[in-house]
Each structure stands twice: as C-alpha cells, then as structure tokens.
Enzyme design. Structure first.
Site, PDB file in Angstrom:
ATOM      1  N   GLU A  91       7.166 -11.179   5.235  1.00 41.06           N
ATOM      2  CA  GLU A  91       8.199 -10.309   5.805  1.00 41.06           C
ATOM      3  C   GLU A  91       7.644  -9.303   6.790  1.00 41.06           C
ATOM      4  OE1 GLU A  91      10.818  -8.254   3.094  1.00 41.06           O
ATOM      5  OE2 GLU A  91      10.625  -9.922   1.694  1.00 41.06           O
ATOM      6  N   SER A 216      -1.598   5.310  -1.430  1.00 40.84           N
ATOM      7  CA  SER A 216      -0.466   5.282  -2.367  1.00 40.84           C
ATOM      8  C   SER A 216      -0.895   5.975  -3.649  1.00 40.84           C
ATOM      9  CB  SER A 216      -0.062   3.839  -2.640  1.00 40.84           C
ATOM     10  OG  SER A 216       0.347   3.227  -1.435  1.00 40.84           O
ATOM     11  N   HIS A 218       1.256   8.306  -5.678  1.00 38.75           N
ATOM     12  CA  HIS A 218       2.412   8.135  -6.567  1.00 38.75           C
ATOM     13  C   HIS A 218       2.360   8.910  -7.881  1.00 38.75           C
ATOM     14  CE1 HIS A 218       3.624   5.205  -3.687  1.00 38.75           C
ATOM     15  NE2 HIS A 218       2.990   4.176  -4.172  1.00 38.75           N
ATOM     16  N   CYS A 335      10.765  -3.416  -0.137  1.00 41.17           N
ATOM     17  CA  CYS A 335       9.638  -4.244   0.233  1.00 41.17           C
ATOM     18  C   CYS A 335       9.613  -5.572  -0.526  1.00 41.17           C
ATOM     19  CB  CYS A 335       8.389  -3.431  -0.083  1.00 41.17           C
ATOM     20  SG  CYS A 335       8.674  -1.651   0.043  1.00 41.17           S
TER      21      CYS A 335
HETATM   22  N1  SAH Z   1      -0.780  -2.369  -0.639  1.00 41.09           N
HETATM   23  C1  SAH Z   1      -0.531  -1.206   0.188  1.00 41.09           C
HETATM   24  C2  SAH Z   1       0.696  -1.383   1.057  1.00 41.09           C
HETATM   25  C3  SAH Z   1       1.933  -1.481   0.223  1.00 41.09           C
HETATM   26  S1  SAH Z   1       3.510  -1.147   0.898  1.00 41.09           S
HETATM   27  C4  SAH Z   1      -0.399   0.011  -0.678  1.00 41.09           C
HETATM   28  O1  SAH Z   1      -0.326  -0.125  -1.896  1.00 41.09           O
HETATM   29  O2  SAH Z   1      -0.386   1.117  -0.157  1.00 41.09           O
HETATM   30  C5  SAH Z   1       3.533   0.490   1.448  1.00 41.09           C
HETATM   31  C6  SAH Z   1       4.057   1.547   0.481  1.00 41.09           C
HETATM   32  O3  SAH Z   1       5.315   1.220  -0.096  1.00 41.09           O
HETATM   33  C7  SAH Z   1       3.105   1.799  -0.677  1.00 41.09           C
HETATM   34  O4  SAH Z   1       2.942   3.176  -0.836  1.00 41.09           O
HETATM   35  C8  SAH Z   1       3.863   1.211  -1.835  1.00 41.09           C
HETATM   36  O5  SAH Z   1       3.439   1.777  -3.053  1.00 41.09           O
HETATM   37  C9  SAH Z   1       5.289   1.538  -1.463  1.00 41.09           C
HETATM   38  N2  SAH Z   1       6.310   0.778  -2.163  1.00 41.09           N
HETATM   39  C10 SAH Z   1       6.284  -0.494  -2.586  1.00 41.09           C
HETATM   40  N3  SAH Z   1       7.432  -0.830  -3.199  1.00 41.09           N
HETATM   41  C11 SAH Z   1       8.221   0.260  -3.153  1.00 41.09           C
HETATM   42  C12 SAH Z   1       9.537   0.548  -3.617  1.00 41.09           C
HETATM   43  N4  SAH Z   1      10.254  -0.356  -4.252  1.00 41.09           N
HETATM   44  N5  SAH Z   1      10.033   1.793  -3.375  1.00 41.09           N
HETATM   45  C13 SAH Z   1       9.288   2.716  -2.712  1.00 41.09           C
HETATM   46  N6  SAH Z   1       8.045   2.512  -2.267  1.00 41.09           N
HETATM   47  C14 SAH Z   1       7.506   1.293  -2.489  1.00 41.09           C
END
Ligand code: SAH
Length: 348
Positions: A91, A216, A218, A335
C-alpha cells in the site's frame, strides 16, 4: 532467470550492466533518465529496438504498478494499492499539502514487528522490498501525479514494514532517491519511521544521511510499551532514548517521537508527565496520533478532549508536540487495511 530490476541499480551498476549489451558509453545516461521518469523499457524510444528487445528479456525498469487507487472526497488524500512482479501487494498513500505532495512508502510486504494496533503485521512478514521496489513506488506515483502537474516532494517511510528490519535495501533506496540521476529528492524531505531497533538506529546515525528519524515510542515506560510493542521486550525504552540522543548528537537533527493514543492504555495525564520527564533535554517533537482503530484489534482512540488534555499537559511541561490530523478517513483508515481487504476479496 529472474530479471534484473534496473531501478535497484546505482548509475555505476547500471553502466556495468548495460556494457554487456551495448558498448556505447552514453547508454547508461539515457537509460538512467528514463528510469528517473518511471518509463518502461518499451518506452525508452531513443534506444535501438534490438537493444530494447534484449534488455526486456533480462531486465525490468519499474517492478511496481499501481493497481487500484481511491481518492478521499474530504481532503484529496489518495490511497494506492501497488502490485509487484511476483503478485504481492503493498500500500501507499499520497497526502496533498500546499507545500507539496507527501508519499507514504512501504518497505516490506507485511511486517514481523507485531505491534498490537497495526494491520500491516497481522499475517507477519512475507518478504523485504528491494531498493528498486521502493524507488518504483516513487516513480509510479510521479507518473500518476504528472497529469495534475504535481510530483512527490516529501517521502515518509511509514507504510507497511519496518525499514530498519530491511536495512541494506532501505539505505540503498535513500541514496538512490537522492541521486541527481534518479529522483533527486532532498533527504531533508524524507522521514524514516522505526519501532526502535536500537543497533540499527546506531548504525543508521553513521550513514551520513540527513533524513528525519521518527521513533514509534507510544509509551512513557517499558511496562506500558510492552502492552503495545513486542519489540519492547528486546530493547528497553532507556536504550531507545539513548540511541535517539546519539542520533541528535551525530546528525544535529531533532528526532520525532510518534505516540499513538490508545484509550485505557497510555493517554492519562500521569503518562504525559512521565513522558515529559523522560524526554527532558532531548531535541525532539512529539507527534500524537489518535489511534486508527483496526477491525481485527480490540483497541480504540481516546475521546478528542482526552487527546487535547494530553497535548496541553506535554506543552505545559515544555515538550514540543502536536496532534496529528486524520486524513483520508473515508478511504480505509488505518495502515495496512486496504491490502487486507483486497486480499480477502480475492481469496473468497
Ligand atoms: N515500522 C515503522 C513504520 C510503521 S507505520 C514504525 O514502527 O515506526 C508508521 C507509524 O504508524 C508508526 O508509528 C506506527 O506505530 C503507527 N501506526 C500503525 N498502525 C497504527 C494505527 N492503527 N493507528 C495509529 N498509528 C498506527
């Protein structure tokens, strides 16, 4: 025999590859220009037809094709589904901003990091993308945007996959996307997002690539972080922050911390206080992302008021922070969800 992906090659590698077919030294420059424009081999009309035919047997220009695209009626955000040569799907997202378009790029088919709220990881990692498949996303989108007189201006490595889990291909991609003979995109316009693979973060700081590093996080501590990110069992938050500090010192650039706000898990004011204390003295910005609820996961975003209270608390503690605006809400929110929907449709 598998065909060579020309977009994976540096200009020097391309010249060496082409020498087997044609002795003219200017061929590499010609082909390089076509590659930068996202052309197929058949479209390289200033090459002799016989050369094109021989090249097509052994090589492919762009291994990425846009298969479907959906444009948001709310904010013009566009979600893309690409098909790779082996039939795998990944995607992408185009976000149209007044200062230029941003492309959200994938680095792996699936992902093995297992983050609890993420749809990309639900079925694990299928395979790494090559550098050419990453560059191919940019090339395909540039062609797609050409009709509107636009092109990719910024890139965020925030699609499916963990870029630092596909380290060599990602670093090669970054050098290629920046190369004047290819996309010529400034690395200052590129962000790499990682869930915090500490050894790779350390190595990456030394590559001399001036990209923005997004981490990330969190969570403000290991206990909460382990509830959301399995990788927290491998690397302690202290070590992630130490690697972030090193990145700031080595590159002179501030880092971004991503913080998905998950109701009942990490968005109380005491979490904001603990986070602020942890980040004190670190040149950084915190990007708060109200969770994008994924159908398969039992996690939800907090109320808007709770997100704002969290933001105000960080600001009161002098931490630079923003709440990320949701985009493309009408075209498959979170995502990795689009690919899942299409895969399911095809299995049925
Ligand atoms: N592998 C990388 C890129 C991931 S996508 C990483 O972990 O950083 C980019 C961001 O989107 C990351 O911070 C990931 O934790 C976040 N993310 C993924 N799914 C999500 C969701 N459902 N809601 C909010 N953020 C999300």
């Amino acid at each position: 025999m598998e065909r060579t992906q020309l977009l994976s090659l540096t200009q020097e590698e391309l010249a060496a590859f082409l020498r087997e077919f044609d002795s003219a030294a200017f061929r590499a420059r010609q082909v390089g220009q076509w590659l930068a424009r996202g052309a197929s081999i058949a479209e390289m009309t200033n090459l002799p037809a016989a050369l094109r035919a021989r090249l097509e047997e052994r090589a492919v220009a762009n291994p990425v094709a846009i298969r479907e695209h959906f444009r948001s009626r709310i904010d013009d955000t566009e979600k893309l589904l690409y098909e790779l040569l082996d039939g795998n799907l990944v995607e992408g997202v185009i976000m149209r901003y007044h200062y230029g378009d941003t492309l959200c790029l994938s680095t792996q088919v699936g992902c093995r990091m297992g983050c609890r709220f993420c749809a990309s990881t639900l079925e694990g990692r299928v395979r790494d993308l090559t550098a050419g498949e990453m560059l191919g996303q940019v090339a395909a989108v540039n062609r797609h945007l050409e009709k509107e007189g636009r092109k990719v201006h910024n890139i965020v490595l925030m699609g499916s996959g963990e870029p630092l889990d596909n380290y060599a291909n990602t670093v090669k991609f970054l050098r290629l996307v920046n190369a004047p003979e290819r996309m010529n995109i400034s690395l200052r316009n590129v962000s790499l997002s990682t869930c915090g693979l500490v050894p790779q973060m350390r190595a990456f700081a030394k590559e001399g690539l001036p990209v923005t590093l997004s981490i990330s996080l969190h969570a403000p501590n290991d206990e909460v972080r382990k509830k959301l990110l399995p990788i927290a069992n491998a690397y302690a938050i202290e070590d992630v922050l130490l690697a972030a500090r090193e990145y700031v010192e080595t590159t002179g650039r501030r880092v971004i911390f991503e913080y998905a706000l998950v109701k009942g898990i990490n968005c109380e004011l005491r979490h904001a206080d603990e986070l602020a204390a942890r980040l004190r003295g670190l040149r950084c910005h915190v990007n708060l992302i109200p969770l994008n609820a994924v159908r398969e996961r039992d996690l939800n975003p907090p109320a808007r008021s709770e997100a704002e209270a969290f933001l105000r608390r960080l600001e009161a503690r002098r931490i630079s922070a923003t709440v990320r605006r949701e985009m493309g809400a009408d075209i498959e929110g979170a995502c990795g969800q689009l690919r899942r929907r299409v895969l399911k449709r095809e299995r049925n």
